[in-house]
Scaffold this active site. Structure first.
Site, mmCIF file in Angstrom:
data_model
loop_
_atom_site.group_PDB
_atom_site.id
_atom_site.type_symbol
_atom_site.label_atom_id
_atom_site.label_comp_id
_atom_site.label_asym_id
_atom_site.label_seq_id
_atom_site.Cartn_x
_atom_site.Cartn_y
_atom_site.Cartn_z
ATOM 1 C CD GLU A 9 3.718 15.858 -22.314
ATOM 2 O OE1 GLU A 9 3.598 14.814 -21.635
ATOM 3 O OE2 GLU A 9 2.996 16.129 -23.277
ATOM 4 C CE LYS B 238 1.501 11.345 -22.406
ATOM 5 N NZ LYS B 238 1.919 12.758 -22.388
ATOM 6 C CG ASP C 104 3.401 2.398 -6.536
ATOM 7 O OD1 ASP C 104 3.580 2.526 -7.759
ATOM 8 O OD2 ASP C 104 3.644 1.351 -5.914
ATOM 9 C CG HIS D 25 2.375 20.116 -26.694
ATOM 10 N ND1 HIS D 25 2.047 19.945 -25.380
ATOM 11 C CD2 HIS D 25 3.154 19.066 -27.018
ATOM 12 C CE1 HIS D 25 2.596 18.835 -24.936
ATOM 13 N NE2 HIS D 25 3.291 18.288 -25.912
HETATM 14 P P1 NAD Z 1 3.058 1.540 4.830
HETATM 15 O O1 NAD Z 1 3.705 0.208 4.872
HETATM 16 O O2 NAD Z 1 3.911 2.701 5.148
HETATM 17 O O3 NAD Z 1 1.764 1.457 5.773
HETATM 18 C C1 NAD Z 1 1.054 2.572 6.196
HETATM 19 C C2 NAD Z 1 1.315 2.776 7.669
HETATM 20 O O4 NAD Z 1 0.754 4.012 8.053
HETATM 21 C C3 NAD Z 1 0.680 1.689 8.530
HETATM 22 O O5 NAD Z 1 1.596 1.292 9.511
HETATM 23 C C4 NAD Z 1 -0.493 2.410 9.180
HETATM 24 O O6 NAD Z 1 -0.836 1.875 10.427
HETATM 25 C C5 NAD Z 1 0.044 3.828 9.282
HETATM 26 N N1 NAD Z 1 -0.927 4.926 9.343
HETATM 27 C C6 NAD Z 1 -0.760 6.089 10.025
HETATM 28 N N2 NAD Z 1 -1.804 6.893 9.881
HETATM 29 C C7 NAD Z 1 -2.662 6.270 9.077
HETATM 30 C C8 NAD Z 1 -3.933 6.623 8.532
HETATM 31 N N3 NAD Z 1 -4.518 7.788 8.817
HETATM 32 N N4 NAD Z 1 -4.505 5.743 7.682
HETATM 33 C C9 NAD Z 1 -3.920 4.575 7.374
HETATM 34 N N5 NAD Z 1 -2.725 4.187 7.863
HETATM 35 C C10 NAD Z 1 -2.095 5.031 8.731
HETATM 36 O O7 NAD Z 1 2.437 1.853 3.400
HETATM 37 P P2 NAD Z 1 1.270 1.176 2.588
HETATM 38 O O8 NAD Z 1 0.352 2.281 2.276
HETATM 39 O O9 NAD Z 1 0.728 -0.056 3.231
HETATM 40 O O10 NAD Z 1 2.027 0.698 1.272
HETATM 41 C C11 NAD Z 1 2.416 1.644 0.303
HETATM 42 C C12 NAD Z 1 3.779 1.271 -0.241
HETATM 43 O O11 NAD Z 1 3.773 -0.066 -0.729
HETATM 44 C C13 NAD Z 1 4.154 2.137 -1.411
HETATM 45 O O12 NAD Z 1 5.478 2.600 -1.209
HETATM 46 C C14 NAD Z 1 4.097 1.168 -2.594
HETATM 47 O O13 NAD Z 1 4.982 1.559 -3.614
HETATM 48 C C15 NAD Z 1 4.493 -0.129 -1.947
HETATM 49 N N6 NAD Z 1 4.161 -1.402 -2.593
HETATM 50 C C16 NAD Z 1 3.281 -1.464 -3.651
HETATM 51 C C17 NAD Z 1 2.955 -2.694 -4.194
HETATM 52 C C18 NAD Z 1 1.936 -2.726 -5.289
HETATM 53 O O14 NAD Z 1 1.292 -1.737 -5.550
HETATM 54 N N7 NAD Z 1 1.748 -3.855 -5.969
HETATM 55 C C19 NAD Z 1 3.506 -3.862 -3.672
HETATM 56 C C20 NAD Z 1 4.393 -3.750 -2.597
HETATM 57 C C21 NAD Z 1 4.700 -2.530 -2.044
#
Ligand code: NAD
Length: 390
Positions: free
Chosen positions: A84, A261, A277, A376
């Site tokens: 946008e 928005k 996300d 805009h």
């Molecule tokens: P992820 O699975 O990649 O987990 C994060 C990883 O980073 C872990 O293994 C953790 O140990 C590691 N890590 C390294 N340094 C870190 C730090 N400083 N702090 C924390 N962790 C650290 O990702 P996630 O964040 O668990 O999940 C995010 C993903 O899940 C997104 O892609 C999202 O779209 C997706 N998702 C979302 C939903 C929802 O929102 N309802 C459902 C399912 C999946």
């Protein structure tokens, strides 16, 4: 502390190549890295094929930089991805006014996400609630065992809460400190690991086990305080109009939706740029806006009693990560984070919220003065023709 400045006078008048060179100079990032990361929209088809199913390519969006953003006495060049026109200009312009008044102040909660474990066909809900609560220590320890990497980084399971939903339904929440991760996958792992034990304790059947995107314990708050004179010669008139627009949004959900928005214009653009996300952020933000039972504005503006200052405050749940998720693969998103220079997810949340309060201020100011269409549509016109409407 970084010594970056978010003030780059004349940036908008440069060519794209000149802006990239200027960005390299300002951030200390290697020019070649920026150029390579931006090629093909920051994502090649082979990586896209690894990320999703049935990929046929990628779809690019404009990637720009909001200038003038200062949060808690630090300057940030803010990456924004958005289709946008006028949003990046609006964010930069409003941020400049706020910067001149000292910048944004921001705070962030601990990064707590809830794993939801549903149990149904519970015969004695009161007993079930007590039994799950009493097992808190055991459940927290079990949760930590399945996310050792998170625990090593200082995160992990923190709290167990149980609610009787009536008619045999019960839900347990396990609150998890996700540190710098968005946390959905981590929390889902915990929900699945604990599910059978929670159902056993509750004496019912195991239902869903999944993260809740209503992360109301993971809020970011940002404030701006501007002298009314900073809003122009007729600053008091404009400030009163902005405060009135805020009251209008409080009284009318139709207006509050558009008000929000305008906030999400700024937040989503940062969320998208940094590979986060945005569906999760949107779902959480609007659930939070409705938490009183009536949809309300996420940001409010008011004049101080002496009419000297206009004060704005935004509160929004933000589950953002600087590790994990799409960031593993997306070169463009990693570049966006490097440009921003955020050293933690908390910092990213505060900057994203500041961008949201900035776009909100810009929209309210335009609506309260010449109307939104002039600026805009001039930028819309430029997007179509390359020319500015006089
Ligand atoms: P992820 O699975 O990649 O987990 C994060 C990883 O980073 C872990 O293994 C953790 O140990 C590691 N890590 C390294 N340094 C870190 C730090 N400083 N702090 C924390 N962790 C650290 O990702 P996630 O964040 O668990 O999940 C995010 C993903 O899940 C997104 O892609 C999202 O779209 C997706 N998702 C979302 C939903 C929802 O929102 N309802 C459902 C399912 C999946």
């Amino acid at each position: 502390m970084t010594s970056r400045t978010s003030r780059i006078p004349g940036f908008r008048r440069l060519s794209i190549e000149e802006r990239i060179r200027c960005l390299a100079e300002h951030t200390g990032l290697e020019l070649g890295r920026i150029v390579r990361a931006l090629e093909g929209g920051g994502l090649d088809a082979a990586t896209a094929d690894d990320m999703v199913e049935n990929a046929i390519g990628t779809l690019a969006l404009p990637f720009g930089i909001a200038l003038n953003v200062r949060v808690n006495d630090e300057d940030y060049l803010v990456p924004m991805v958005i289709e946008e026109p006028s949003v990046i200009a609006a964010a930069s312009h409003a941020a400049k006014r706020v910067r001149e008044a000292g910048g944004f102040r921001a705070w962030v909660d601990a990064p707590l996400m809830a794993a939801q474990i549903e149990v149904y066909d519970v015969r004695d809900a009161a007993l079930a609630v007590n039994r799950v609560r009493d097992a808190k220590g055991e459940l927290l320890a079990l949760a930590d065992r399945v996310v050792p990497g998170l625990c090593e980084r200082g995160g992990g399971a923190r709290e167990v809460a149980v609610r009787d939903l009536g008619e045999g339904f019960l839900v347990a929440h396990v609150e998890v400190d996700c540190r710098d991760a968005m946390g959905a996958n981590l929390v889902n792992t915990i929900a699945e690991a604990l599910g059978p034990r929670v159902a056993e304790l509750a004496g019912g059947s195991l239902g869903l086990r999944i993260v809740s995107n209503f992360c109301d314990r993971r809020c970011t708050r940002v404030e701006a305080r501007l002298p009314v004179l900073a809003l122009g010669d007729d600053g008091l008139v404009v400030a009163r109009a902005i405060a009135r627009a805020s009251t209008f949004a409080e009284r009318d959900p139709y207006r509050a939706t558009t008000h929000n928005k305008g906030i999400m214009n700024g937040i989503d653009a940062v969320v998208l740029a940094t590979g986060n996300d945005w569906r999760a952020v949107e779902a959480g933000a609007h659930a939070f806006a409705s938490r009183s039972g009536r949809y309300a504005p996420l940001a409010r503006w008011k004049l101080t009693e002496d009419d000297a200052f206009l004060e704005g405050r935004l509160e929004v749940p933000l589950a953002l990560g600087t590790v994990g998720g799409a960031l593993r693969a997306h070169e463009g998103a990693r570049l966006a984070l490097a440009i921003l220079g955020a050293r933690s997810a908390a910092e990213l949340c505060m900057v994203a919220a500041a961008a949201g309060l900035a776009t909100n201020l810009a929209a309210l100011r335009a609506l309260s003065t010449e109307g939104i269409q002039r600026g805009h549509m001039a930028l819309h016109h430029r997007a179509r023709t390359g020319k500015i409407v006089p």
